[in-house]
Scaffold this motif. Structure first.
Motif, PDB file in Angstrom:
ATOM      1  N   PRO B 170       0.843  -1.190   0.000  1.00  0.00           N
ATOM      2  CA  PRO B 170       0.000   0.000   0.000  1.00  0.00           C
ATOM      3  C   PRO B 170       0.882   1.245   0.000  1.00  0.00           C
ATOM      4  N   MET B 171       0.451   2.260  -0.742  1.00  0.00           N
ATOM      5  CA  MET B 171       1.348   3.384  -0.999  1.00  0.00           C
ATOM      6  C   MET B 171       1.234   4.518   0.019  1.00  0.00           C
ATOM      7  N   GLY B 172       2.381   5.071   0.369  1.00  0.00           N
ATOM      8  CA  GLY B 172       2.442   6.192   1.295  1.00  0.00           C
ATOM      9  C   GLY B 172       3.566   7.123   0.888  1.00  0.00           C
ATOM     10  N   LEU B 173       3.865   8.050   1.784  1.00  0.00           N
ATOM     11  CA  LEU B 173       4.860   9.077   1.480  1.00  0.00           C
ATOM     12  C   LEU B 173       5.979   9.015   2.515  1.00  0.00           C
ATOM     13  N   LEU B 174       7.204   8.868   2.053  1.00  0.00           N
ATOM     14  CA  LEU B 174       8.349   9.015   2.957  1.00  0.00           C
ATOM     15  C   LEU B 174       8.944  10.393   2.705  1.00  0.00           C
ATOM     16  N   TYR B 175       9.224  11.135   3.771  1.00  0.00           N
ATOM     17  CA  TYR B 175       9.731  12.491   3.559  1.00  0.00           C
ATOM     18  C   TYR B 175      10.888  12.809   4.483  1.00  0.00           C
ATOM     19  N   ARG B 176      11.706  13.775   4.051  1.00  0.00           N
ATOM     20  CA  ARG B 176      12.856  14.220   4.837  1.00  0.00           C
ATOM     21  C   ARG B 176      12.388  15.300   5.802  1.00  0.00           C
ATOM     22  N   LYS B 177      12.276  14.921   7.083  1.00  0.00           N
ATOM     23  CA  LYS B 177      11.791  15.880   8.075  1.00  0.00           C
ATOM     24  C   LYS B 177      12.720  17.099   8.165  1.00  0.00           C
ATOM     25  N   ASP B 178      14.034  16.835   8.078  1.00  0.00           N
ATOM     26  CA  ASP B 178      14.981  17.951   8.223  1.00  0.00           C
ATOM     27  C   ASP B 178      14.804  18.990   7.115  1.00  0.00           C
ATOM     28  N   ILE B 179      14.594  18.512   5.867  1.00  0.00           N
ATOM     29  CA  ILE B 179      14.418  19.451   4.750  1.00  0.00           C
ATOM     30  C   ILE B 179      13.098  20.203   4.901  1.00  0.00           C
ATOM     31  N   PHE B 180      12.055  19.475   5.306  1.00  0.00           N
ATOM     32  CA  PHE B 180      10.754  20.116   5.527  1.00  0.00           C
ATOM     33  C   PHE B 180      10.872  21.211   6.598  1.00  0.00           C
ATOM     34  N   ASP B 181      11.534  20.858   7.707  1.00  0.00           N
ATOM     35  CA  ASP B 181      11.674  21.828   8.806  1.00  0.00           C
ATOM     36  C   ASP B 181      12.471  23.055   8.361  1.00  0.00           C
TER      37      ASP B 181
END
Lengths: 305, 460
Positions: B170-181
């Motif tokens: 099932p598909m989801g999103l992995l993201y870079r918290k540091d870049i987002f912050d």
């Protein structure tokens, strides 16, 4: 007693001759057997297959030459053939010229470390083309390949080895890298067979190094060059490994019909159109035979006068 | 170098050329023998005594799989049924294995008894009548153990059970918290927010893209079509198919990604290449739209970014009705022509549904589970991997699994469909041309192929 050997001798000779004539076919038999089994039978089977069509729904039916008329109007197939022709016209002259230069340089005896140079140029041929392409694929990397990193570091315009306009050149570069050494060795070997008295005569006549190369070495290389060209024609038309592997890193540039052999492979293994794949392979084989034969005819005709 | 020596390489080489080309053909030659009759023979249940007898008879079955170290799970099966020996063979991954399987099936010899098959390839093998319906061997009883949409993926039009699910994606999103912050980006919950964030991030740092929409990844794309509510392939009977790859939901997806690619605020690099791996390690991509197997995969491939990643559900088209698609995952199918159908079917069922074996698949192979029990098991869902800063990543994806639409189906000629995608829609993304127009080309290519294969094609 004395008369006996006389009639016996011809008889013995005759039986030896008949033994000989029996031995001939016997010696050829293993080759012929494998030749028929491994070459003629598959060829005949492919020809047979190319006359049928198989559908997922409806099964197999005989369609005569329909597959051939379809292939001759198939833009993907025709583009694939044209692309390898273009590839041949660009890549082969460059490769043979380089091979010739290296062979002449080695033969001149003026090169230092000649053995090392010879080996160095030949080594890429010993690298399997799969490995070579993977290696070049890494070097071509658009973001993190060494060329890209280098040009970014020095603020130079970035090379786009894998873009659609560069791709044929990038492939040509890989193939040239792989086969310069091979062709060089053939040409170099041919140069070594030139008798030394020709050179002596030339130097007596006052010919310099360039004159000797032009008037003695090049004419002597002609048969070897013909052979190199012939192999190159066949190799170019069968271009497969390099585009197949680069497809993984340039999927929107190298499509399933990029070269004719790649198209045949895609038809058989992606589309499950085995019969049409056989047709395309057959037609490609025909193109290769025609081009090679035409080339040989013209090459031979020029040599006779 | 006599003149006469030249023709000989010609003929030999051209024979070689033709023979080489032919050998591909010959490998797949015996097409005529493929049965094209209807497959729905009445499922006759095999009695328990027959099963007991078969499982006590010394038998060797062959199992093709590319799952690493699966001998551990196989050992559990052999411990329970000492008479059955399972011969595990790695015949290549994905397409490479299917090519071998087809060749063996057409040759009529050399096919395995049990074979790993991905969900999307099941119709490709049922159309040639190559899979065994597992209902007679008690597979129907397993339905309740598996997640509903997953069971839908292995079920045939007439209720057949074509395979036993092994793992899912099932598909989801992995993201870079540091870049987002760093750039003040909130985790996007809708695709609109995602697009805004993509523009903002790339404007702030031209070396970083919010995501990479790989131009060679039809599987991921179809997962996004799935999420958007598209039903691109609908079979009606065995020989009729509706091709709707150009419907409204698909156009929505194509217009969205086409616009982002054209604006250059997302990248379209091919995935699973050296450059792509380097992109993750060097922070080129701030997210990865991936499947439930992605977290384990990424932690093994981007070790340089440990602790910086987090997981979230996919951004939504309609936040009131959260949904997702599936990308990847495999099944174990029993191949028709097996001489040991009972042992093979029992093995496929045991391997994937026995609690101990299923748990081992999740812990040893890092497979994302297909069974309800395991998804709810705190020992699985409660894991806190350091790569994700201690986040309960499995829980995130277990929740996503509940939002996958159970009605999505696959075409019976997937290889062709995905190749055509890469050459139309994928190419439009990479070349920054009109992706919606490319969708129409895709549709027309599939239609032409399907008609050429004798299907009746409905739809545009």
């Amino acid at each position: 007693m004395t008369t006996l050997p006389a009639p016996a001798a011809p008889a013995g000779r005759r039986s030896a001759r008949s033994r000989q004539s029996a031995a001939g076919p016997l010696f050829v038999a293993p080759f012929m057997l494998l030749f028929v089994l491994l070459f003629l039978a598959p060829l005949g089977y492919a020809a047979y297959l190319s006359l049928f069509q198989h559908k997922l729904i409806g099964g197999t039916s005989f369609v005569g030459l329909d597959n051939y008329t379809k292939a001759l109007q198939d833009p993907q197939f025709l583009h694939g053939v044209l692309r390898v022709v273009l590839f041949f016209l660009i890549q082969v002259p460059v490769m043979l010229l380089l091979a010739l230069l290296f062979a002449l340089a080695l033969d001149s005896g003026l090169l230092r470390l000649a053995k090392v140079v010879r080996l160095g140029i030949f080594v890429p041929y010993a690298v399997p083309s799969i490995v070579a392409t993977l290696m070049w694929g890494y070097l071509y990397g658009p973001d993190f390949g060494p060329f890209a990193q280098f040009s970014r570091h020095f603020q130079l315009p970035q090379p786009h080895f894998l873009s659609s306009s560069w791709m044929l050149g990038s492939l040509a570069n890989i193939v040239t890298w792989e086969f310069v050494g091979y062709n060089m060795i053939i040409l170099y070997a041919a140069l070594r067979t030139i008798p030394g008295d020709l050179y002596e005569a030339a130097s007596v006549d006052g010919a310099g190094a360039w004159r000797t190369a032009w008037s003695i070495k090049l004419p002597a290389l002609r048969p070897a060059l013909t052979m190199c060209l012939l192999f190159s024609i066949i190799g170019s038309f069968q271009l497969f490994n390099e585009p197949k592997l680069l497809q993984a890193i340039a999927p929107s540039v190298i499509d399933s019909g990029y070269t004719a052999t790649l198209y045949g492979y895609s038809l058989a293994f992606t589309g499950q159109q085995v019969n049409y794949a056989a047709t395309v392979s057959f037609l490609l084989g025909l193109v290769i035979v025609i081009v090679s034969y035409t080339f040989l005819l013209t090459a031979n005709r020029r040599r006779t006068p | 170098m006599s003149r006469s020596s030249f023709p000989s390489p010609v003929s030999r080489r051209s024979f070689l050329a033709a023979a080489g080309a032919v050998s591909l053909g010959a490998a797949l030659a015996a097409c005529g023998s493929g049965t094209s009759s209807g497959s729905s023979s009445a499922a006759k249940t095999v009695s328990q005594s027959d099963i007991d007898k078969a499982m006590a008879t010394p038998t060797t079955i062959t199992f093709w799989t590319w799952a690493p170290n699966i001998q551990d799970e196989v050992a559990l099966f052999q411990k329970k049924y000492p008479a059955i020996k399972v011969n595990v063979v790695n015949a290549g991954q994905g397409a490479a294995q299917y090519t071998k399987l087809r060749t063996a099936l057409q040759a009529g010899t050399g096919a395995p008894d049990v074979c790993q098959i991905e969900y999307q390839y099941i119709p490709t093998f049922t159309i040639t009548d190559s899979l065994v319906d597992l209902r007679p061997y008690g597979a129907s009883a397993l339905q309740g153990k598996f997640v509903d949409w997953v069971w839908g993926q292995v079920s045939g039009a007439n209720g057949e059970v074509w395979a036993i699910p092994q793992d899912t994606g099932p598909m989801g999103l992995l993201y870079r918290k540091d870049i987002f912050d760093q750039h003040g980006i909130q985790v996007p919950t809708t695709w609109d927010e995602f697009a805004t964030a993509a523009r903002k991030l790339h404007a702030a740092d031209p070396n970083v893209y919010l995501t990479n929409m790989a131009a060679n990844e039809p599987a991921g794309w179809q997962g996004l079509m799935w999420q958007a509510g598209a039903y691109p392939y609908v079979m009606a009977g065995k020989s009729s198919i509706a091709v709707n790859t150009d419907d409204a939901a698909s156009q929505k997806v194509a217009a969205y990604w086409g616009a982002l690619a054209k604006a250059g605020v997302i990248s379209t690099d091919p995935d699973f290449t050296d450059d792509w791996y380097a992109g993750f390690n060097k922070g080129k991509y701030a997210t990865w739209i991936t499947a439930a197997w992605g977290p384990a995969f990424l932690s093994g491939s981007a070790a340089a970014t440990t602790g910086k990643w987090r997981a979230a559900p996919l951004p939504q088209w309609d936040p009131a009705k959260p949904s997702s698609g599936n990308w990847g995952g495999s099944t174990s199918a029993v191949i028709k022509g097996t001489g040991h159908a009972i042992a093979a079917a029992m093995f496929a069922q045991f391997l994937n549904s026995d609690p101990q074996s299923a748990a081992m698949l999740a812990s040893k192979q890092s497979f994302f589970p297909a069974t309800k029990a395991l998804l709810a098991d705190p020992a699985f869902a409660g894991q806190t991997p350091a790569f994700y800063g201690g986040q309960k990543v499995n829980q995130v994806f277990a929740d996503i699994s509940g939002t996958v639409d159970p009605k999505f189906d696959w075409p019976p000629f997937l290889d062709q469909v995905v190749t055509d995608w890469t050459e139309t829609v994928g190419k439009s993304l990479a070349d920054r041309t009109d992706s919606v127009a490319a969708l129409a080309q895709w549709q027309s290519r599939i239609t032409t192929y399907a008609k050429g294969q004798g299907f009746t094609v409905q739809g545009s």
